[in-house]
Design an enzyme around this catalytic site. Sequence first.
Site, PDB file in Angstrom:
ATOM      1  N   GLY A   1       3.316  -0.597  -2.684  1.00 21.26           N
ATOM      2  CA  GLY A   1       3.514  -1.959  -3.200  1.00 21.26           C
ATOM      3  C   GLY A   1       2.449  -2.835  -2.573  1.00 21.26           C
ATOM      4  O   GLY A   1       2.175  -2.724  -1.374  1.00 21.26           O
TER       5      GLY A   1
ATOM      6  N   GLY B   1       2.541  -5.863  -1.830  1.00 25.60           N
ATOM      7  CA  GLY B   1       3.113  -6.682  -0.776  1.00 25.60           C
ATOM      8  C   GLY B   1       3.276  -5.899   0.515  1.00 25.60           C
ATOM      9  O   GLY B   1       2.767  -6.283   1.567  1.00 25.60           O
TER      10      GLY B   1
ATOM     11  N   GLU C   1       3.273  -9.242  -7.881  1.00 24.76           N
ATOM     12  CA  GLU C   1       4.201  -8.179  -8.269  1.00 24.76           C
ATOM     13  C   GLU C   1       5.654  -8.605  -8.100  1.00 24.76           C
ATOM     14  O   GLU C   1       6.551  -7.776  -8.151  1.00 24.76           O
ATOM     15  CB  GLU C   1       3.923  -6.895  -7.463  1.00 24.76           C
ATOM     16  CG  GLU C   1       2.620  -6.222  -7.859  1.00 24.76           C
ATOM     17  CD  GLU C   1       2.399  -4.865  -7.194  1.00 24.76           C
ATOM     18  OE1 GLU C   1       3.049  -4.562  -6.185  1.00 24.76           O
ATOM     19  OE2 GLU C   1       1.550  -4.127  -7.710  1.00 24.76           O
TER      20      GLU C   1
ATOM     21  N   ASN D   1     -10.565  -9.601  -6.944  1.00 24.65           N
ATOM     22  CA  ASN D   1     -11.656  -8.677  -7.234  1.00 24.65           C
ATOM     23  C   ASN D   1     -12.442  -9.236  -8.429  1.00 24.65           C
ATOM     24  O   ASN D   1     -12.079 -10.280  -8.989  1.00 24.65           O
ATOM     25  CB  ASN D   1     -11.147  -7.253  -7.467  1.00 24.65           C
ATOM     26  CG  ASN D   1     -10.221  -7.147  -8.670  1.00 24.65           C
ATOM     27  OD1 ASN D   1     -10.334  -7.918  -9.622  1.00 24.65           O
ATOM     28  ND2 ASN D   1      -9.304  -6.199  -8.627  1.00 24.65           N
TER      29      ASN D   1
ATOM     30  N   ASP E   1      -8.644   8.940  -1.912  1.00 21.77           N
ATOM     31  CA  ASP E   1      -7.635   8.172  -2.660  1.00 21.77           C
ATOM     32  C   ASP E   1      -7.902   6.688  -2.389  1.00 21.77           C
ATOM     33  O   ASP E   1      -7.814   6.246  -1.246  1.00 21.77           O
ATOM     34  CB  ASP E   1      -6.237   8.593  -2.178  1.00 21.77           C
ATOM     35  CG  ASP E   1      -5.119   7.874  -2.919  1.00 21.77           C
ATOM     36  OD1 ASP E   1      -5.405   6.987  -3.741  1.00 21.77           O
ATOM     37  OD2 ASP E   1      -3.950   8.209  -2.661  1.00 21.77           O
TER      38      ASP E   1
ATOM     39  N   THR F   1      -6.150   4.157  -3.435  1.00 23.84           N
ATOM     40  CA  THR F   1      -4.941   3.317  -3.440  1.00 23.84           C
ATOM     41  C   THR F   1      -4.836   2.543  -2.120  1.00 23.84           C
ATOM     42  O   THR F   1      -4.990   3.123  -1.049  1.00 23.84           O
ATOM     43  CB  THR F   1      -3.672   4.192  -3.607  1.00 23.84           C
ATOM     44  OG1 THR F   1      -3.869   5.083  -4.700  1.00 23.84           O
ATOM     45  CG2 THR F   1      -2.443   3.338  -3.850  1.00 23.84           C
TER      46      THR F   1
ATOM     47  N   GLY G   1      -7.911  -2.086  -1.373  1.00 15.92           N
ATOM     48  CA  GLY G   1      -8.006  -3.544  -1.507  1.00 15.92           C
ATOM     49  C   GLY G   1      -6.989  -4.240  -0.604  1.00 15.92           C
ATOM     50  O   GLY G   1      -7.296  -5.272   0.001  1.00 15.92           O
ATOM     51  N   ASP G   2      -5.794  -3.675  -0.513  1.00 11.58           N
ATOM     52  CA  ASP G   2      -4.761  -4.282   0.345  1.00 11.58           C
ATOM     53  C   ASP G   2      -5.182  -4.215   1.816  1.00 11.58           C
ATOM     54  O   ASP G   2      -4.941  -5.141   2.596  1.00 11.58           O
ATOM     55  CB  ASP G   2      -3.428  -3.544   0.171  1.00 11.58           C
ATOM     56  CG  ASP G   2      -2.931  -3.606  -1.274  1.00 11.58           C
ATOM     57  OD1 ASP G   2      -3.187  -4.614  -1.943  1.00 11.58           O
ATOM     58  OD2 ASP G   2      -2.298  -2.632  -1.717  1.00 11.58           O
TER      59      ASP G   2
HETATM   60  O1  RIB Z   1      -2.495  -1.821  -4.289  1.00 10.32           O
HETATM   61  C1  RIB Z   1      -1.898  -0.555  -4.288  1.00 10.32           C
HETATM   62  C2  RIB Z   1      -0.455  -0.660  -4.681  1.00 10.32           C
HETATM   63  O2  RIB Z   1      -0.386  -1.121  -6.014  1.00 10.32           O
HETATM   64  C3  RIB Z   1       0.294   0.654  -4.672  1.00 10.32           C
HETATM   65  O3  RIB Z   1       0.859   0.946  -3.415  1.00 10.32           O
HETATM   66  C4  RIB Z   1       1.306   0.479  -5.782  1.00 10.32           C
HETATM   67  O4  RIB Z   1       2.621   0.372  -5.346  1.00 10.32           O
HETATM   68  C5  RIB Z   1       0.859  -0.766  -6.559  1.00 10.32           C
HETATM   69  O5  RIB Z   1       1.687  -1.818  -6.365  1.00 10.32           O
END
Ligand code: RIB
Length: 294
Positions: free
Chosen positions: A38, A40, A136, A179, A237, A239, A242-243
Amino acid sequence: MKVLNFGSLNVDYVYQVDHILLPGETIAASSRTIFAGGKGLNQSIALAKAGAPVFHAGLVGDDGDILLEELSANRVDTRFVERKSGPGGHTVIQVDKDGQNSILLFGGTNRCITQEFADRVLAAFCEGDWLVLQNEINELAYIMQKAHGRGMKIALNPSPFDSNLDSCDLSLVNLFMINEIEGGQITGEKDPEKILERMKQLYGGAQVLLTLGGDGSLFRDGESVYRQPVFKVRAVDTTAAGDTFTGYFLTGLLEGKGPEEALRTAAKAAAIAVTRPGAAGSIPCRDEVARWQG
Ligand code: RIB
């Protein structure tokens, strides 16, 4: 100064595939792994790992134990994470052999935020505290208005960008973390320099962090623009990269680091994150980032 991240919590179901599915196609995944994620939750963990005092607020569903455990294990304060019966936020993520991903998101309890809950959470924060938001959860516009009314500063990562943002007063935002696609959606511009210029015309005093994937990142503060290239690594990966970047960058600014140092540290942290599978679990801790030589 406290940091409140009012944001999503998702269980990520990650499937390793040869290539991202095409319309109408069926392929077999070579593995499935379940991660805490997520935007967040990932950003709260990135903030905490970078050293910020962070409180997470949000709602988890029936499957939320893994999410609460991950936050607590990373020293994120969870007193404002509540449980609600029903399906929680979750995703189906395909990761291909080059580490690129594609994410299908189901909001679940992330979209059950009430104004009463938001008021209860925000009552614990005051002038000078920071509110971090992504797109989200529901009730974003309300949370922004109320936080602004309390004198909080607002950092917004409007991701994933959609029409829910139309109701938000973006002039309340102190720091945009976007972005180039989101920058284009907000401004109608494609060129990074023009995105920054237009953001300045639209939201004058706000600082803007603009991430550009493999082309690095830009940060505009007033008349000054700072640039940071990416550290080249072999991605497994992407994923939560960016967070990781946003969490580390914001922490750097809040600690009083200059933009160059905050950008460089964030770029290192994101580079480490993409060499590992998963979302929150791929985010490095502060000491590791400090030691990393690339
Ligand atoms: O930014 C990555 C996240 O986006 C993932 O962890 C996924 O849950 C989506 O919300």
